[in-house]
Design an enzyme around this catalytic site. Structure first.
Site, PDB file in Angstrom:
ATOM      1  N   CYS A   8     -78.792  73.471 -47.126  1.00  0.00           N
ATOM      2  CA  CYS A   8     -78.842  74.894 -47.471  1.00  0.00           C
ATOM      3  C   CYS A   8     -79.582  75.024 -48.791  1.00  0.00           C
ATOM      4  CB  CYS A   8     -77.428  75.467 -47.580  1.00  0.00           C
ATOM      5  SG  CYS A   8     -77.381  77.179 -48.170  1.00  0.00           S
ATOM      6  N   GLY A   9     -80.749  75.656 -48.765  1.00  0.00           N
ATOM      7  CA  GLY A   9     -81.561  75.756 -49.967  1.00  0.00           C
ATOM      8  C   GLY A   9     -80.935  76.625 -51.042  1.00  0.00           C
ATOM      9  N   CYS A  43     -81.770  82.857 -46.682  1.00  0.00           N
ATOM     10  CA  CYS A  43     -81.663  81.468 -46.229  1.00  0.00           C
ATOM     11  C   CYS A  43     -82.775  80.682 -46.907  1.00  0.00           C
ATOM     12  CB  CYS A  43     -81.785  81.375 -44.707  1.00  0.00           C
ATOM     13  SG  CYS A  43     -81.773  79.684 -44.072  1.00  0.00           S
ATOM     14  N   GLU A  80     -78.817  82.858 -38.809  1.00  0.00           N
ATOM     15  CA  GLU A  80     -78.465  81.455 -39.026  1.00  0.00           C
ATOM     16  C   GLU A  80     -77.462  80.976 -37.982  1.00  0.00           C
ATOM     17  OE1 GLU A  80     -77.993  79.671 -42.885  1.00  0.00           O
ATOM     18  OE2 GLU A  80     -78.300  81.625 -43.854  1.00  0.00           O
ATOM     19  N   ARG A  81     -77.704  79.777 -37.472  1.00  0.00           N
ATOM     20  CA  ARG A  81     -76.760  79.216 -36.518  1.00  0.00           C
ATOM     21  C   ARG A  81     -75.413  79.015 -37.218  1.00  0.00           C
ATOM     22  NH1 ARG A  81     -78.568  72.791 -35.890  1.00  0.00           N
ATOM     23  NH2 ARG A  81     -78.596  72.383 -38.129  1.00  0.00           N
ATOM     24  N   HIS A 101     -85.641  75.261 -37.516  1.00  0.00           N
ATOM     25  CA  HIS A 101     -85.958  76.679 -37.644  1.00  0.00           C
ATOM     26  C   HIS A 101     -86.999  77.091 -36.609  1.00  0.00           C
ATOM     27  CE1 HIS A 101     -83.849  77.282 -41.497  1.00  0.00           C
ATOM     28  NE2 HIS A 101     -84.100  75.995 -41.641  1.00  0.00           N
ATOM     29  N   THR A 130     -83.595  77.338 -46.760  1.00  0.00           N
ATOM     30  CA  THR A 130     -84.369  76.477 -45.869  1.00  0.00           C
ATOM     31  C   THR A 130     -85.203  77.321 -44.914  1.00  0.00           C
ATOM     32  OG1 THR A 130     -82.474  76.301 -44.336  1.00  0.00           O
ATOM     33  CG2 THR A 130     -82.746  74.546 -45.985  1.00  0.00           C
ATOM     34  N   GLY A 131     -84.651  78.469 -44.491  1.00  0.00           N
ATOM     35  CA  GLY A 131     -85.404  79.353 -43.603  1.00  0.00           C
ATOM     36  C   GLY A 131     -86.622  79.947 -44.267  1.00  0.00           C
TER      37      GLY A 131
END
Length: 282
Positions: A76-77, A224, A215-216, A166, A226-227
């Protein structure tokens, strides 16, 4: 039993942070994440992040992430910036350091303090290959501008792994989307056996984007990390964003700055803010 926690947020991507360095992850972390994350009925969060003892020699800590549904995420960024800020504030050994190293389920990450509650994360190398997501029935990759049918509707997607998977798709008007109606079908699409995070992106210009994310395990979140990295990587792969320049991504909860370096390396810069310290009865 009383449980002490710190609520923190990065671009409104909010988690409850537990100090597990001495005790380890609580035995009943899955029901705990489900209970405490429930908005309107409990503390409310996108999940729980456990700050654990480092695994790698020379590292400062380990991050483990449990989504609101109890499932564990690799990375998680926004969360890792908050872990760095938490260590900076609460761990005397980290207080004077400008660079911290944190273990995650997707490898060791290096973070640099850029200012008050501001951190830059070396997110590592991204990949658009199917095996790295994983993805099936889409060829080996690179999975750039691939057709994907979701609930009978055709979409054009680019799939990116940044340590977690992603699926990025361009839209004309991101604000008008009804994510609660379309997000679950993307998340559980059979082409993604481990489920998928999905980013819906509107291009303002080559260095400015607007994005929403499903997000899953958590549904729509206000940001998000990382997204956001995956989104900029996907647009670089399509020639829509430049390499080596800052790209500013507006999310529902704020803005993140992403830079893709040569070799597909990713840098992310954003805030990490403490909301409050609390005690929950569990």
């Amino acid at each position: 039993m009383k449980l002490s926690f710190t609520k923190m947020q990065g671009c409104a991507n909010d988690y409850l942070y537990l100090d597990c360095r001495a005790s380890g992850v609580p035995e009943k972390i899955v029901p705990l994440a489900q209970k405490l994350s429930a908005r309107h009925f409990s503390v409310g969060a996108d999940g729980i992040i456990c700050i654990c003892a480092p695994r790698t020699p020379g590292a400062d800590g380990t991050m483990r992430i449990f989504n609101a549904d109890g499932s564990e995420a690799q990375m998680c960024g926004n969360g890792i910036r908050c872990v760095a800020e938490w260590l900076h504030v609460h761990d005397p050994a980290c207080a004077e350091k400008s660079v911290l190293k944190i273990d995650t389920q997707s490898g060791l990450k290096t973070l640099t303090r850029m200012g008050e509650e501001l951190w830059q994360v070396e997110m590592g190398v991204y990949s658009a290959m199917a095996a790295d997501l994983p993805a099936v029935n889409m060829g080996e990759g690179p999975l750039v501008r691939c057709p994907l049918e979701v609930d009978g509707k055709p979409w054009n997607v680019t799939c990116i792994s940044v340590g977690n998977p992603h699926c990025v798709t361009l839209v004309d008007d991101v604000d008008s989307l009804k994510l609660e109606a379309i997000g679950p079908a993307f998340e559980r699409h059979p082409n993604f056996p481990e489920r998928i995070n999905t980013e819906f992106v509107e291009v303002v210009d080559a260095t400015h984007l607007k994005m929403r994310v499903w997000e899953r395990g958590s549904g729509e979140t206000w940001a998000c990390g990382t997204g956001t990295c995956a989104t900029v990587a996907a647009l670089v792969e399509q020639g829509l964003c430049p390499v080596g320049e800052d790209v500013h991504v507006a999310l529902r909860g704020g803005e993140l700055t992403i830079r893709v370096l040569p070799g597909k390396q990713l840098l992310m810069t954003g805030a990490a803010t403490t909301v409050y310290e609390g005690i929950a009865e569990v």
